[in-house]
Design a protein around this motif. Structure first.
Motif, PDB file in Angstrom:
ATOM      1  N   GLY A 189       3.272   1.775  15.358  1.00 23.52           N
ATOM      2  CA  GLY A 189       3.546   2.000  13.945  1.00 23.52           C
ATOM      3  C   GLY A 189       5.005   2.245  13.637  1.00 23.52           C
ATOM      4  O   GLY A 189       5.358   2.598  12.509  1.00 23.52           O
ATOM      5  N   ASN A 214       0.817  -1.218   0.000  1.00 24.85           N
ATOM      6  CA  ASN A 214       0.000   0.000   0.000  1.00 24.85           C
ATOM      7  C   ASN A 214       0.855   1.275   0.000  1.00 24.85           C
ATOM      8  O   ASN A 214       0.330   2.377   0.109  1.00 24.85           O
ATOM      9  CB  ASN A 214      -0.941  -0.007   1.209  1.00 24.85           C
ATOM     10  N   GLY A 246       7.294   0.048  13.454  1.00 22.01           N
ATOM     11  CA  GLY A 246       7.861  -1.038  12.644  1.00 22.01           C
ATOM     12  C   GLY A 246       8.339  -2.243  13.439  1.00 22.01           C
ATOM     13  O   GLY A 246       9.012  -3.119  12.885  1.00 22.01           O
ATOM     14  N   HIS A 279       5.650  -2.708  25.006  1.00 16.93           N
ATOM     15  CA  HIS A 279       5.331  -1.304  25.317  1.00 16.93           C
ATOM     16  C   HIS A 279       5.476  -1.054  26.804  1.00 16.93           C
ATOM     17  O   HIS A 279       5.221   0.045  27.271  1.00 16.93           O
ATOM     18  CB  HIS A 279       3.867  -1.022  24.933  1.00 16.93           C
ATOM     19  N   ALA A 316       7.692   0.640   6.267  1.00 17.73           N
ATOM     20  CA  ALA A 316       7.681   0.315   7.694  1.00 17.73           C
ATOM     21  C   ALA A 316       9.088   0.257   8.272  1.00 17.73           C
ATOM     22  O   ALA A 316       9.293   0.502   9.452  1.00 17.73           O
ATOM     23  CB  ALA A 316       6.965  -1.011   7.927  1.00 17.73           C
ATOM     24  N   GLY A 340       7.243   3.494  19.399  1.00 14.53           N
ATOM     25  CA  GLY A 340       5.838   3.886  19.362  1.00 14.53           C
ATOM     26  C   GLY A 340       5.034   3.005  18.426  1.00 14.53           C
ATOM     27  O   GLY A 340       5.576   2.189  17.676  1.00 14.53           O
ATOM     28  N   SER A 395       6.600  -4.851  14.835  1.00 15.15           N
ATOM     29  CA  SER A 395       6.025  -6.118  14.371  1.00 15.15           C
ATOM     30  C   SER A 395       6.550  -6.466  12.987  1.00 15.15           C
ATOM     31  O   SER A 395       6.776  -7.644  12.683  1.00 15.15           O
ATOM     32  CB  SER A 395       4.500  -6.026  14.343  1.00 15.15           C
ATOM     33  N   THR A 396       6.735  -5.453  12.159  1.00 16.56           N
ATOM     34  CA  THR A 396       7.260  -5.702  10.818  1.00 16.56           C
ATOM     35  C   THR A 396       8.640  -6.349  10.892  1.00 16.56           C
ATOM     36  O   THR A 396       8.933  -7.308  10.169  1.00 16.56           O
ATOM     37  CB  THR A 396       7.328  -4.389  10.028  1.00 16.56           C
ATOM     38  N   VAL A 401       3.196   2.118   2.256  1.00 17.01           N
ATOM     39  CA  VAL A 401       3.773   2.485   3.559  1.00 17.01           C
ATOM     40  C   VAL A 401       5.153   1.848   3.705  1.00 17.01           C
ATOM     41  O   VAL A 401       5.313   0.658   3.472  1.00 17.01           O
ATOM     42  CB  VAL A 401       2.874   1.987   4.712  1.00 17.01           C
ATOM     43  N   GLU A 454       4.889  -8.484  21.850  1.00 16.43           N
ATOM     44  CA  GLU A 454       4.043  -8.031  22.965  1.00 16.43           C
ATOM     45  C   GLU A 454       3.394  -9.196  23.717  1.00 16.43           C
ATOM     46  O   GLU A 454       2.167  -9.253  23.839  1.00 16.43           O
ATOM     47  CB  GLU A 454       2.967  -7.074  22.451  1.00 16.43           C
TER      48      GLU A 454
HETATM   49  N1  LIG Z   1       0.263  -5.839   6.242  1.00 13.17           N
HETATM   50  C1  LIG Z   1       0.463  -4.524   6.155  1.00 13.17           C
HETATM   51  N2  LIG Z   1       0.133  -3.866   5.026  1.00 13.17           N
HETATM   52  C2  LIG Z   1       0.338  -2.553   4.914  1.00 13.17           C
HETATM   53  N3  LIG Z   1       0.868  -1.793   5.861  1.00 13.17           N
HETATM   54  C3  LIG Z   1       1.226  -2.373   7.035  1.00 13.17           C
HETATM   55  C4  LIG Z   1       1.032  -3.759   7.225  1.00 13.17           C
HETATM   56  N4  LIG Z   1       1.464  -4.066   8.473  1.00 13.17           N
HETATM   57  C5  LIG Z   1       1.901  -2.921   9.009  1.00 13.17           C
HETATM   58  N5  LIG Z   1       1.755  -1.894   8.156  1.00 13.17           N
HETATM   59  C6  LIG Z   1       2.166  -0.520   8.385  1.00 13.17           C
HETATM   60  O1  LIG Z   1       3.561  -0.500   8.647  1.00 13.17           O
HETATM   61  C7  LIG Z   1       3.872   0.377   9.706  1.00 13.17           C
HETATM   62  C8  LIG Z   1       4.555  -0.382  10.834  1.00 13.17           C
HETATM   63  O2  LIG Z   1       3.636  -1.319  11.381  1.00 13.17           O
HETATM   64  P1  LIG Z   1       4.014  -2.320  12.548  1.00 13.17           P
HETATM   65  O3  LIG Z   1       2.893  -3.230  12.725  1.00 13.17           O
HETATM   66  O4  LIG Z   1       5.336  -2.915  12.240  1.00 13.17           O
HETATM   67  O5  LIG Z   1       4.130  -1.347  13.783  1.00 13.17           O
HETATM   68  P2  LIG Z   1       4.362  -1.691  15.312  1.00 13.17           P
HETATM   69  O6  LIG Z   1       5.586  -1.015  15.705  1.00 13.17           O
HETATM   70  O7  LIG Z   1       4.285  -3.158  15.521  1.00 13.17           O
HETATM   71  O8  LIG Z   1       3.106  -0.994  15.966  1.00 13.17           O
HETATM   72  P3  LIG Z   1       2.282  -1.437  17.275  1.00 13.17           P
HETATM   73  O9  LIG Z   1       3.096  -1.058  18.439  1.00 13.17           O
HETATM   74  O10 LIG Z   1       1.033  -0.639  17.166  1.00 13.17           O
HETATM   75  O11 LIG Z   1       2.044  -2.893  17.168  1.00 13.17           O
HETATM   76  C9  LIG Z   1       2.551   0.998  10.138  1.00 13.17           C
HETATM   77  O12 LIG Z   1       2.443   2.258   9.521  1.00 13.17           O
HETATM   78  C10 LIG Z   1       1.502   0.047   9.608  1.00 13.17           C
HETATM   79  O13 LIG Z   1       0.343   0.767   9.259  1.00 13.17           O
END
Ligand SMILES: Nc1ncnc2c1ncn2[C@@H]1O[C@H](COP(=O)(O)OP(=O)(O)OP(=O)(O)O)[C@@H](O)[C@H]1O
Ligand SMILES: [Mg+2]
Lengths: 300, 232
Positions: free
Chosen positions: B40, B15, B42, B198, B19, B38, B44-45, B17, B165
């Motif tokens: 978003g 999409n 990254g 967190h 990450a 924080g 989990s990514t 974004v 988490e």
């Molecule tokens: N499958 C996906 N498709 C598109 N964008 C994604 C996807 N997964 C995550 N994102 C975007 O990538 C960015 C990082 O997401 P991620 O899930 O890694 O954050 P996070 O640090 O784990 O956040 P949280 O603490 O809320 O879990 C965010 O802007 C999210 O919207």
């Protein structure tokens, strides 16, 4: 090796569980397979029998060509050459009118007394050819070709009966094939649907399997086996029907259908072959259905 | 020895974004690492790329000698067998008992029954649920369910344990219990642990290596770090 065996036995266990857990759904597939296989079984029995007795008939099938009274020995030579050239001719035999007369006299006292004072010159019988064909379905074509030859006055073969029989059976066969194929297509779609729903109902399990490192093979196999089990269960009733149905049918008609001409195939080992084919088709259809569901809905 | 190595890793989702930006990171074998940042940022990514749920758009990721970025789909299961994964939502099978849930991870690999039994009981003992072996997940507290998930993740004795988490749904007391379990696994088995959290109190109490992400960039990597609000 042991590992694969354990994985397989696990798959089979899971597949059985799944069949019975979603029994109402499985039942739809199983019923459809059952109906299909009953028709397949009947078609197999019918077509094997038709095959069998058309072969029997073909063995005895001859074309008799009667020659004109004035046919000379040169004409006969000429005809032999022409007949030899026909594709469908298996063998031929020339019977001069004197031989025909002798044969008839030998066959019956009445003929004997009537024919005994016919001289060679006023013998009203005709020279004949007796021709055996290779393919009974082509017999009318071959007969027509012979009829058009010079000095042939009349052609006889099974008097159209064979013709009609062969035609009737081959069109019945075609209809049966069509019905079976249509039913198999419907069945495959039902199985795809059944397996699809099993896949969806086990989504969580599948995702955990992936997480802990199950191979694609071990994730996919239970679903494929489930399809095969559906096919196997669906073939139970058709196999029983084939076996006992044919046995009692054979007994009831004493091995012949309507006339001495149509001899039924001996039940043993025929029913085993037929049952084997039915089971094989059942399992195969189940496998095709589940394999395509897995390919479509289980992205690995 | 590095168990995990990232070089110039970028991750851009379909999409649009992005990450993860140009990330370099090494994690030593046997370490215990918190990943903070924080929403978003990254986290989990990053974890998803380590177990090859997501592929990096560019760069190199090596986990335990496996080049994860180039790993073909059909081979992913080989990587997964080398690591355990724990999520916030436990992901247990509700119709299986504690024992069966943990044994599941062994069975699907085709392990021998005796071996499965032995290792399953060991893992369950390690997370302190010996007295709940035959209970079903809905008969357990959240903390206990998470411990079952941890037992399942370590039953194969993986080199690496990834936790996204794991205490996110738990109260502080239960969270601390989970942390004790994880620390015990790290010490006794030498399992490398990477944990996204967190929870400020946990990070500050444990005094472990802390990696901080912000908007997809690695901005801090400290031995014995703390939860620094200003970074986030
Ligand atoms: N499958 C996906 N498709 C598109 N964008 C994604 C996807 N997964 C995550 N994102 C975007 O990538 C960015 C990082 O997401 P991620 O899930 O890694 O954050 P996070 O640090 O784990 O956040 P949280 O603490 O809320 O879990 C965010 O802007 C999210 O919207
Ligand atoms: Mg996250």
């Amino acid at each position: 090796m042991m590992k694969i065996f354990r994985m397989l036995s696990r798959s089979i266990r899971d597949a059985f569980k799944s069949v019975f857990r979603n029994f109402s759904l499985s039942l739809a597939s199983i019923s459809c397979i059952t109906i299909t296989l009953v028709i397949v079984a009947v078609s197999i029995i019918a077509s094997f029998n038709v095959e069998n007795f058309t072969k029997e008939i073909e063995k005895d099938l001859t074309i008799v060509a009667f020659l004109e009274q004035d046919a000379t020995s040169d004409d006969v030579e000429d005809l032999i050459k022409k007949i030899k050239k026909l594709d469908n001719v298996d063998s031929y035999e020339f019977k001069g009118k004197e031989k025909v007369k002798k044969d008839m006299q030998n066959e019956s006292e009445v003929f004997n007394s009537i024919m005994s004072d016919w001289s060679k010159e006023d013998n009203p019988l005709k020279d004949t050819f007796q021709i055996r064909v290779k393919d009974a379905e082509q017999i009318s074509k071959t007969a027509n070709k012979i009829k058009k030859m010079d000095k042939v006055s009349l052609v006889r073969y099974g008097e159209g009966m064979v013709d009609k029989l062969v035609n009737a059976f081959s069109s019945i066969e075609k209809v049966a094939y069509g019905v079976v194929i249509a039913l198999i297509v419907v069945t495959v779609f039902l199985i795809i649907n059944t397996i699809k729903l099993t896949i969806f109902s086990r989504k969580r399990e599948i995702s955990i399997m992936r997480l802990v490192g199950a191979s694609n093979f071990s994730i996919k196999t239970p679903f494929i086996i489930e399809g095969m089990i559906l096919g196997l269960i669906g073939s139970i009733i058709p196999v029983l029907l084939t076996t006992f149905g044919y046995l009692s049918f054979y007994k009831h008609f004493d091995g012949y259908l309507f006339t001495e001409l149509i001899k039924l195939i001996e039940p043993e080992p025929f029913i085993y072959t037929a049952s084997g084919i039915v089971i094989l088709i059942g399992i195969l259809v189940g496998m095709i259905g589940s394999a395509s569901a897995v390919r479509k809905y289980l992205k690995v | 020895m590095d168990l995990i190595r990232l070089k110039n890793v970028n991750k851009k989702y379909k999409n649009g974004v992005t990450a993860i930006y140009d990330m370099d990171l090494s994690i030593k074998k046997g370490s215990f690492v918190f990943v903070i940042g924080g929403s978003g940022s990254g986290k989990s990514t990053l974890i998803k790329m380590l177990y090859r749920e997501e592929k990096p758009t560019s760069g190199q990721i090596v986990v335990g000698g496996v080049n994860v970025a180039k790993l073909r789909n059909q081979k992913v299961y080989k990587l997964r067998r080398k690591l355990g994964i724990v999520f916030q939502d436990y992901r247990l099978l509700p119709k299986l008992t504690v024992f069966e849930n943990v044994a599941f991870a062994m069975e699907v690999l085709g392990a021998h029954k005796d071996e499965t039994r032995e290792k399953t009981l060991k893992a369950i003992e390690m997370v302190g649920l010996k007295n709940k072996v035959h209970n079903y997940p809905d008969e357990l507290s959240g903390g206990e369910q998470q411990r079952v998930a941890i037992a399942r993740a370590i039953v194969n004795n993986p080199k690496l344990l990834l936790c996204d988490e794991p205490t996110g749904n738990l109260d502080p007391e239960m969270s601390m219990e989970i942390m004790k379990v994880l620390e015990n696994i790290n010490k006794k088995r030498g399992t490398t642990i990477l944990m996204v959290t967190h929870d400020k109190d946990i990070v500050n109490a444990m005094k472990k290596q802390v990696i901080t992400l912000k908007d997809g960039r690695l901005i801090n990597n400290k031995e014995k770090g703390t939860y620094n609000d200003e970074d986030i």
